[in-house]
Structures are given as C-alpha cells and as structure tokens.
Design an enzyme around this catalytic site. Structure first.
Site, PDB file in Angstrom:
ATOM      1  N   GLU A  80       0.818  -1.195   0.000  1.00 32.83           N
ATOM      2  CA  GLU A  80       0.000   0.000   0.000  1.00 32.83           C
ATOM      3  C   GLU A  80       0.860   1.256   0.000  1.00 32.83           C
ATOM      4  O   GLU A  80       0.589   2.214  -0.702  1.00 32.83           O
ATOM      5  CB  GLU A  80      -0.908  -0.020   1.236  1.00 32.83           C
ATOM      6  CG  GLU A  80      -2.000   1.002   1.187  1.00 32.83           C
ATOM      7  CD  GLU A  80      -2.757   1.049   2.521  1.00 32.83           C
ATOM      8  OE1 GLU A  80      -3.660   1.878   2.621  1.00 32.83           O
ATOM      9  OE2 GLU A  80      -2.432   0.265   3.429  1.00 32.83           O
ATOM     10  N   ASP A  81       1.896   1.230   0.807  1.00 34.22           N
ATOM     11  CA  ASP A  81       2.659   2.457   1.047  1.00 34.22           C
ATOM     12  C   ASP A  81       3.973   2.533   0.273  1.00 34.22           C
ATOM     13  O   ASP A  81       4.680   3.507   0.351  1.00 34.22           O
ATOM     14  CB  ASP A  81       2.978   2.585   2.546  1.00 34.22           C
ATOM     15  CG  ASP A  81       1.718   2.774   3.370  1.00 34.22           C
ATOM     16  OD1 ASP A  81       0.674   3.007   2.748  1.00 34.22           O
ATOM     17  OD2 ASP A  81       1.787   2.672   4.602  1.00 34.22           O
TER      18      ASP A  81
END
Ligand code: MN
Length: 503
Positions: A80-81
């Site tokens: 996600e990051d």
C-alpha cells in the site's frame, strides 16, 4: 500493551518460545524487507514507519500465532505504502503470505464516507472473515497499534477510527472469542469516542482498585495457602482487572452505581487439568461460602463463543464479595485469544481453519460465506444489514434439542428461529413447541439452557407470514419471506395466463 521494547530481536525471541521450529531467519528477512521498502517514511507520531509493522507483528506473536501470520503482519503495509509489488512478496515469502498481505490491503481500502462507509467497512470485514479469518486477525493487530498511537492524528480522524473500532472491530473480535483483543480495542477506542465518560469510569475504577488493593493481596495469599494446604497443585493465582469499557457498560446497567459490581477485580486460578478445576472450586467453597445461584459451569456448558471456565462468587474475608474464575492454561489461552488460540497449539489446524471447517463454536464464520452469496448487491445489503448485525453481534444464548445437541442462537430467539436453524422443513411445518417439557407459544423468547422440542404438522402448507413480526434470526426471516415469495409466484402463474406473464 507490551512492556518489552519493540525490536526485531525481541520479536524473534517471542516466536522462538512458542514455535521452536520457526524459521527465524525468514522472519528477520521479512523485517529487513519491510524496513527497506518503507525507507525513511515516518508515522504521524514522528516515529520511523517500521515501528508500526513491527508492533503489529508483536501483537500477533502475543497471540502465539504461526510464523506466516507474523511475517504477513510485518509486510502488511508494504504494497500500500511502497513501490514493492505483491508479485515480489510472493517470490520472496511464498503464496500464502502474499495472499494474506493482499487481503489486508483489500479490506483496508474503503472509498465511502458516513453511513456508506460503515456499511462498506462491515461488508468487507465479513467478506474477509469468510475468506480467511487470519487476515481479520492481522487487521486487529494493526488496528490495536493504530489506536495506541491515535493521539498523533487530527481529532476528526481520531473519532472516526475509534468509533469504527468500537462498532465493527470489537464486536467481531468478541464473536471470535478474542476476549483480550476485544478488551484492548475497546479500551483504546473508548477515550476518543466518549472522553468525559472515559474519565469518569477511569476515576471510579482507580478509586476502587486503590481501596481494594491490600484486601485482594490478602485474599490472593490466602487462596494460594489454602490450595497448598490441600496439596492441590496450581499453575498460577492472580487478580485480573476488568477492562474499563466493559466496566463502563456494566456501570450503565447498574444506574452508574459501582457498589453492586463485584468483578472489578476477579481472582483467577489456573490449574493443570479439568479435574483440578472442579477440585479447586471445592477447595474455595470449603474456605468461603458461595453466593446462591452464582456458580457457573462454563466447562460443561461453554458459552456460544467457546469460552470455558468455572465461575463462582463467594463471601470472602469480612463478608466482602469476590468472584473467582477457575480454568486450565489452555482454556485461559482460548479465552484471551479465541479463534487464534486454536491455531497456536497445532499448525495443521491453520489449513483447516482457513477452510472454516475447524474451531468449534465458529460455525457462523462459515455461515457468513452463505450470507455473502445471498446478499451480493449493495442495495440489498443495506436493507439486510440490521439483520446480519443481529445474527452476528447480538449476545448469544444456547439451547438444547431433546437429544442434547447444543444450538446457538441470538438472544430473544423464538422456537421458530430454533426450528429453522435445525431444518427448513421443520420451520415450515412447525405448529407449536415444548420448552422444558411445557407447551409454549411459537413466539416465546428462549433462554440459555432451555430444552426445545418442535411440534410439527406435516399437512401444514408453509410458514405464517405473521411470524416475521417476532422471529429474530435473519435465517428464519429469509426462509419465511422466500416461502411467501414462491407461493405468491406460483399463485400468480396459476391465475395469470403464461403468455401474459412473459411480456
Ligand atoms: Mn498498518
């Protein structure tokens, strides 16, 4: 909250203790991989980002979960990051880990706001539960650390995240039998959702703890001595403080009066086996007089979420009332970590649990898959949400069939709910019920421990639509409606020429 400093070495030491054959090098590799992927990202608190996945993994190791879940915890925010892809994770850590990480990313992405957001969120959690319970448990571990560092976020976000934890995460943790996780989620969220009430309850709790401290130390010492004197071996005798939010809810039931609450601190006795549980109960009752009607045998009759223990409340020294909870170490682990505890003892159960076939008391997880199939479109989901919530979140009771099988139902369920849960045909043809050998009406609310026998009439055509007014389970409602719909459909086709219908 963990008292050890969060380091990868600390995590490895924890895992090594409960899973001696764990591949510690692989766990360290996952940590290094995540640390590299997150680079110099910072949390809103200013801490290096890697502290968050590390704390998440430590929360999972506290539940004694197998290596792959711990690894997925370390990697849970990577795709996600960061730029690392799931493909890459799969290559390094295998398909099982990659699937869990993908699941966490999916359940964490909510597009909507307000009520819509709530629905979307709940729906995703249920979907994930049905697919792979482990992903939800990692989500809990992740959320716990987010709550513990919530102070760093802006107030609006604090409130939203905390409320969502109280309304969605904690009830699911509770239904999964994860008492300790539920308690931690609630307590961490409580202060942000109801700050004034939190302060009030905490003050009461602290005052009570200070007042009772010396007294309970004395009772603990006497309990140990009494057990020693009779030669009954115990593993541990300790006091447990009731979680604050759960105390708060009990206070509200008692008109905010703490005087009637006797389990702010309870005494836990952990023994080696079930026989010793009953022996310990005997020893305690020999020393102090039990209150009538307050002895609960959750070993012979576990709670619907799988909880097992013996509870008793006694008049202790000087007539003070004290609650005792007696259990084995395995029961203790199960009471704290619920469904997660089923895996920690036996790795093979992981596979079975993934199929949702394992873990007694958790059939409803499998039922969720069905609900998901039935209610696939969002509009309909909205309509059914209340019913699904009652099925899943409402306190449960357990009743017995005449043969002694245990049936688990939401509170206030009726004989009709019971009948439909056993078999659709039994529901469709029921005309009356005997509860504990006495005739009862079909709308009588059942209580835990009731023995229920359904009386049927084979010539009965189908359910009475009026039953919809009192049945509690979504299951029963669906069947009654379905029957009504199909009989309307067949009636329509019988009175309207087929040609006309086709138009
Ligand atoms: Mn996270």
């Amino acid at each position: 909250m963990t008292f050890m400093e969060a380091t990868i070495d600390g995590l490895l030491a924890m895992v090594a203790e409960y899973q001696p054959n764990a591949d510690l090098a692989k766990i360290r590799e996952a940590y290094d991989y995540a640390a590299k992927a997150h680079g110099d990202q910072k949390r809103e608190s200013g801490e290096p980002y890697i502290i968050h996945p590390l704390k998440t993994a430590i929360n999972l190791a506290e539940m004694k979960l197998p290596q792959n879940i711990v690894i997925a915890g370390l990697l849970h925010d990577v795709p996600e990051d960061t730029k690392s892809s799931l493909e890459d994770i799969k290559e390094h850590f295998g398909e099982d880990v990659a699937k869990m990480v993908a699941g966490i990313t999916k359940v964490g992405t909510i597009k909507y706001r307000g009520v819509e957001r709530y629905i979307e969120n709940l729906r995703k959690m249920f979907l994930t539960l049905a697919e792979d319970v482990r992903v939800v448990i990692i989500k809990f571990a992740d959320r716990l650390h987010n709550l513990e560092t919530l102070q760093a976020k802006e107030p609006k976000k604090q409130y939203r995240i905390a409320l969502e934890s109280l309304e969605i995460y904690a009830p699911i943790a509770n239904r999964l039998g994860m008492g300790e996780i539920k308690g931690r989620l609630e307590d961490a969220a409580f202060r942000f959702v109801l700050p004034k009430e939190y302060e009030w309850a905490e003050n009461l709790q602290q005052t009570a703890l200070t007042k009772q401290h010396d007294y309970l130390e004395n009772v603990l010492a006497q309990t140990r001595k009494t057990l020693d004197d009779t030669g009954l071996e115990y593993i541990d005798v300790h006091g447990r403080v009731k979680h604050l939010y759960s105390l708060y809810k009990k206070l509200l039931k008692h008109d905010r009066n703490i005087a009637g609450i006797h389990d702010i601190i309870a005494i836990r006795v952990i023994v080696k086996n079930i026989a010793d549980c009953y022996a310990a109960l005997g020893v305690i009752h020999g020393k102090w007089t039990p209150l009538k009607g307050r002895i609960k045998d959750y070993i012979a009759q576990p709670k619907p979420n799988g909880y097992r223990s013996l509870h008793t409340t006694v008049f202790c020294e000087g007539g003070e009332i004290v609650e005792f909870q007696i259990r084995t170490e395995e029961m203790h682990q199960a009471a704290e970590f619920g469904i997660a505890a089923h895996w920690s003892y036996d790795e093979q159960k992981v596979a079975a649990a993934k199929e949702n076939k394992e873990a007694p008391g958790f059939d409803w997880v499998a039922q969720l898959t069905e609900i998901q199939k039935e209610i696939s479109d969002r509009q309909q989901y909205l309509k059914n949400l209340e019913e699904v919530k009652i099925d899943i979140f409402k306190d449960r009771i357990f009743v017995f069939t005449p043969k002694g099988d245990v049936i688990d139902l939401p509170e206030d369920s009726t004989p009709v709910d019971f009948a439909y849960l056993i078999h659709t045909e039994l529901g469709n043809t029921c005309t009356g019920a005997r509860v504990n050998d006495e005739m009862a009406s079909l709308d009588k609310p059942l209580k835990s421990g009731d023995v229920v026998e359904i009386i049927t009439d084979k010539s009965r055509k189908g359910p009475n639509p009026d039953w919809l007014k009192f049945v509690k389970t979504r299951h029963a409602k669906t069947h009654i409606r379905q029957y009504a719909r199909s009989s309307i459909a067949s009636w329509i086709s019988s009175v309207i020429p087929k040609k006309l219908l086709k138009k």
